[in-house]
Design an enzyme around this catalytic site. Structure first.
Site, PDB file in Angstrom:
ATOM      1  N   TRP A 100       0.871  -1.185   0.000  1.00  0.00           N
ATOM      2  CA  TRP A 100       0.000   0.000   0.000  1.00  0.00           C
ATOM      3  C   TRP A 100       0.904   1.231   0.000  1.00  0.00           C
ATOM      4  O   TRP A 100       1.872   1.289   0.758  1.00  0.00           O
ATOM      5  CB  TRP A 100      -0.872  -0.038   1.259  1.00  0.00           C
ATOM      6  CG  TRP A 100      -1.809   1.104   1.438  1.00  0.00           C
ATOM      7  CD1 TRP A 100      -2.653   1.642   0.495  1.00  0.00           C
ATOM      8  CD2 TRP A 100      -2.016   1.854   2.642  1.00  0.00           C
ATOM      9  NE1 TRP A 100      -3.373   2.671   1.052  1.00  0.00           N
ATOM     10  CE2 TRP A 100      -3.004   2.823   2.367  1.00  0.00           C
ATOM     11  CE3 TRP A 100      -1.477   1.793   3.930  1.00  0.00           C
ATOM     12  CZ2 TRP A 100      -3.454   3.727   3.332  1.00  0.00           C
ATOM     13  CZ3 TRP A 100      -1.924   2.684   4.879  1.00  0.00           C
ATOM     14  CH2 TRP A 100      -2.901   3.640   4.585  1.00  0.00           C
ATOM     15  N   ASP A 147      -1.130  -5.878   8.905  1.00  0.00           N
ATOM     16  CA  ASP A 147      -2.144  -4.904   8.519  1.00  0.00           C
ATOM     17  C   ASP A 147      -3.372  -5.711   8.101  1.00  0.00           C
ATOM     18  O   ASP A 147      -3.316  -6.482   7.138  1.00  0.00           O
ATOM     19  CB  ASP A 147      -1.623  -4.045   7.353  1.00  0.00           C
ATOM     20  CG  ASP A 147      -2.592  -2.924   6.984  1.00  0.00           C
ATOM     21  OD1 ASP A 147      -3.757  -2.981   7.405  1.00  0.00           O
ATOM     22  OD2 ASP A 147      -2.175  -2.005   6.264  1.00  0.00           O
ATOM     23  N   LYS A 156     -13.832  -0.857   5.897  1.00  0.00           N
ATOM     24  CA  LYS A 156     -14.376  -1.617   4.774  1.00  0.00           C
ATOM     25  C   LYS A 156     -15.396  -2.645   5.264  1.00  0.00           C
ATOM     26  O   LYS A 156     -16.440  -2.833   4.660  1.00  0.00           O
ATOM     27  CB  LYS A 156     -13.260  -2.347   4.019  1.00  0.00           C
ATOM     28  CG  LYS A 156     -11.864  -1.768   4.166  1.00  0.00           C
ATOM     29  CD  LYS A 156     -11.563  -0.635   3.224  1.00  0.00           C
ATOM     30  CE  LYS A 156     -10.177  -0.072   3.527  1.00  0.00           C
ATOM     31  NZ  LYS A 156      -9.688   0.892   2.598  1.00  0.00           N
TER      32      LYS A 156
HETATM   33  C1  LMR Z   1      -6.834   2.088  -0.640  1.00  0.00           C
HETATM   34  O1  LMR Z   1      -5.780   1.446  -0.627  1.00  0.00           O
HETATM   35  O2  LMR Z   1      -7.354   2.522  -1.676  1.00  0.00           O
HETATM   36  C2  LMR Z   1      -7.559   2.337   0.662  1.00  0.00           C
HETATM   37  O3  LMR Z   1      -6.908   1.705   1.713  1.00  0.00           O
HETATM   38  C3  LMR Z   1      -7.840   3.766   0.923  1.00  0.00           C
HETATM   39  C4  LMR Z   1      -6.605   4.539   1.258  1.00  0.00           C
HETATM   40  O4  LMR Z   1      -6.636   5.226   2.277  1.00  0.00           O
HETATM   41  O5  LMR Z   1      -5.620   4.506   0.523  1.00  0.00           O
END
Ligand code: LMR
Length: 424
Positions: free
Chosen positions: A157, A238, A273
């Protein structure tokens, strides 16, 4: 401020300040670098501003229903109705959050009667979303595990790196996604982890890997645990998409495995979510420790970290989560809704795959069927992503990640046709 104190003295109109004698006056903030924006959130904002009626939002990790709306789950609506009914004073919550929510979170994560919870060796605090939990944990690591460096998956992420670096920690990547096979580079991952110094923090996605949708299998998790233990590594899980992989219980497999193996680890979990309560910022951070005494020390220092940051979390978020998890009727309704959201995403995966396989028979799109959770990693190049946005109004992040939950029966065919056009 007395003259000669070395501080800034206010200049003339416009807020200009004088520097040292002889230098040109400048404004206080004129030297700031412009914020380039967040790759996910800015794209979502650009989507909102796009006037095209047939645009498709596959940018952000949000679950939309088949009508393209963010659902309000019945269990949440009913929990909020109860809260309104009982409306009373709204004091500050304790620094660590609501006791009812923290207890409910421990039950959800570890399962009823888990030894780690029963023996008091899990320190849990309610946080401002799981992002807040990740950051509180990062600040804690920086303060109390000096020298520890953080390893995230390649890719991960986008905000993981920024968040841990923002806490002053060095962040590196371990091999994870294999673009050639669409699987995990398990040997390379293990080799890298085997070479890390003891005490390194290894960030792992407990389920529904973001951005790839490619998870470790149960056998791969089981193979990883002895390595983590022997090398003295500290996992940081996570868990933002619990319920979107195989199920609410099933998606807790990894963390229960680590707990059963006696590892010390962190887990940040989110309800954004799974309960569709994004803006409530409902999350938690748990640290599984060696024993109760250690957990009390950890909780104390986590509280000190929170107090220095935002003081205490939201009473409304706690009320929703604690009620939904503890009330058997609301809980059953929630579990049914999570199952329905998960199966709608799976149906969209099949629909997308079906159209693409028919339109581009020479290309392998089976990854749409095997990747799990909200995301699929398409392998589309940034230029193809740009074409999708500009020509077809289909928004996805430039890594090629799509949020499958943005597809619905009204847009999946034309989205598939657009993808087929850009991969031609
Ligand atoms: C995402 O990866 O799109 C979500 O977790 C929202 C975010 O805050 O990035």
């Amino acid at each position: 401020m007395s003259a000669g104190s070395g501080g800034l003295s206010r200049g003339g109109p416009g807020g200009q300040v004088g520097g040292a004698a002889g230098t040109a006056p400048r404004t206080v903030f004129g030297h700031l670098e412009p914020y380039a924006g967040d790759p996910i959130l800015s794209l979502n904002a650009a989507f909102q501003a796009d006037p095209r009626p047939d645009k498709v939002n596959l940018s952000i990790g949000i679950y939309f229903d088949d009508a393209g709306r963010i659902p309000v789950l019945d269990c949440v609506r009913r929990a909020e109705a109860q809260m309104l009914e009982e409306s009373g004073p709204k004091p500050y919550l304790p620094i660590e959050g609501s006791a009812a929510m923290r207890k409910a979170v421990q039950g959800l994560l570890f399962g009823a009667g888990h030894e780690a919870v029963a023996s008091g060796r899990v320190a849990t605090l309610q946080t401002v979303g799981s992002s807040g939990g990740l950051r509180v944990g990062a600040d804690f690591i920086r303060r109390w595990l000096p020298g520890a460096q953080v390893w995230i998956s390649d890719p991960s992420w986008d905000n993981h790196r920024a968040m841990f670096e923002g806490a002053g920690l060095a962040v590196h990547a371990y091999p994870y996604y294999d673009a050639a096979t669409g699987g995990v580079r398990l040997d390379a991952m293990r080799d890298t982890l085997a070479g890390l110094p003891a005490g390194s923090i290894v960030l792992l996605h407990a389920c529904c890997h973001n951005p790839t949708g490619v998870d470790l299998s149960r056998a791969q998790w089981e193979a990883l645990v002895p390595l983590l233990r022997e090398r003295g590594l500290i996992p940081y899980l996570d868990l933002a998409y619990q319920g979107y992989g195989d199920g609410i219980e099933e998606d807790a497999f990894a963390l229960r495995l680590l707990a059963a193996a006696g590892l010390t680890f962190f887990v940040a979990n989110s309800f954004s979510k799974s309960m569709s309560v994004y803006g409530e910022r409902a999350g938690a951070l748990s640290v599984v420790c060696a024993d109760r005494a250690e957990a009390e020390l950890v909780l104390g220092q986590l509280k000190a970290t929170v107090r220095r940051n935002y003081s205490s979390p939201s009473i409304h978020a706690a009320g929703i989560v604690a009620r939904v998890l503890a009330d058997p009727v609301l809980r059953a309704s929630w579990e049914a809704d999570v199952a329905a959201m998960r199966s709608r995403i799976q149906a969209m995966r099949r629909a997308l795959h079906g159209v693409l396989a028919a339109k581009r028979p020479g290309r392998d799109f089976r990854y749409f069927l095997t990747q799990r959770g909200m995301f699929s990693y398409t392998g589309l190049a940034a230029a193809q992503v740009d074409r999708l946005r500009e020509e077809f109004g289909v928004y996805l992040v430039r890594s090629g990640r799509i949020c499958v939950a943005g597809l619905n029966s009204g847009n999946v065919e034309r989205t598939a046709a657009a993808i087929a056009a850009v991969v031609a």
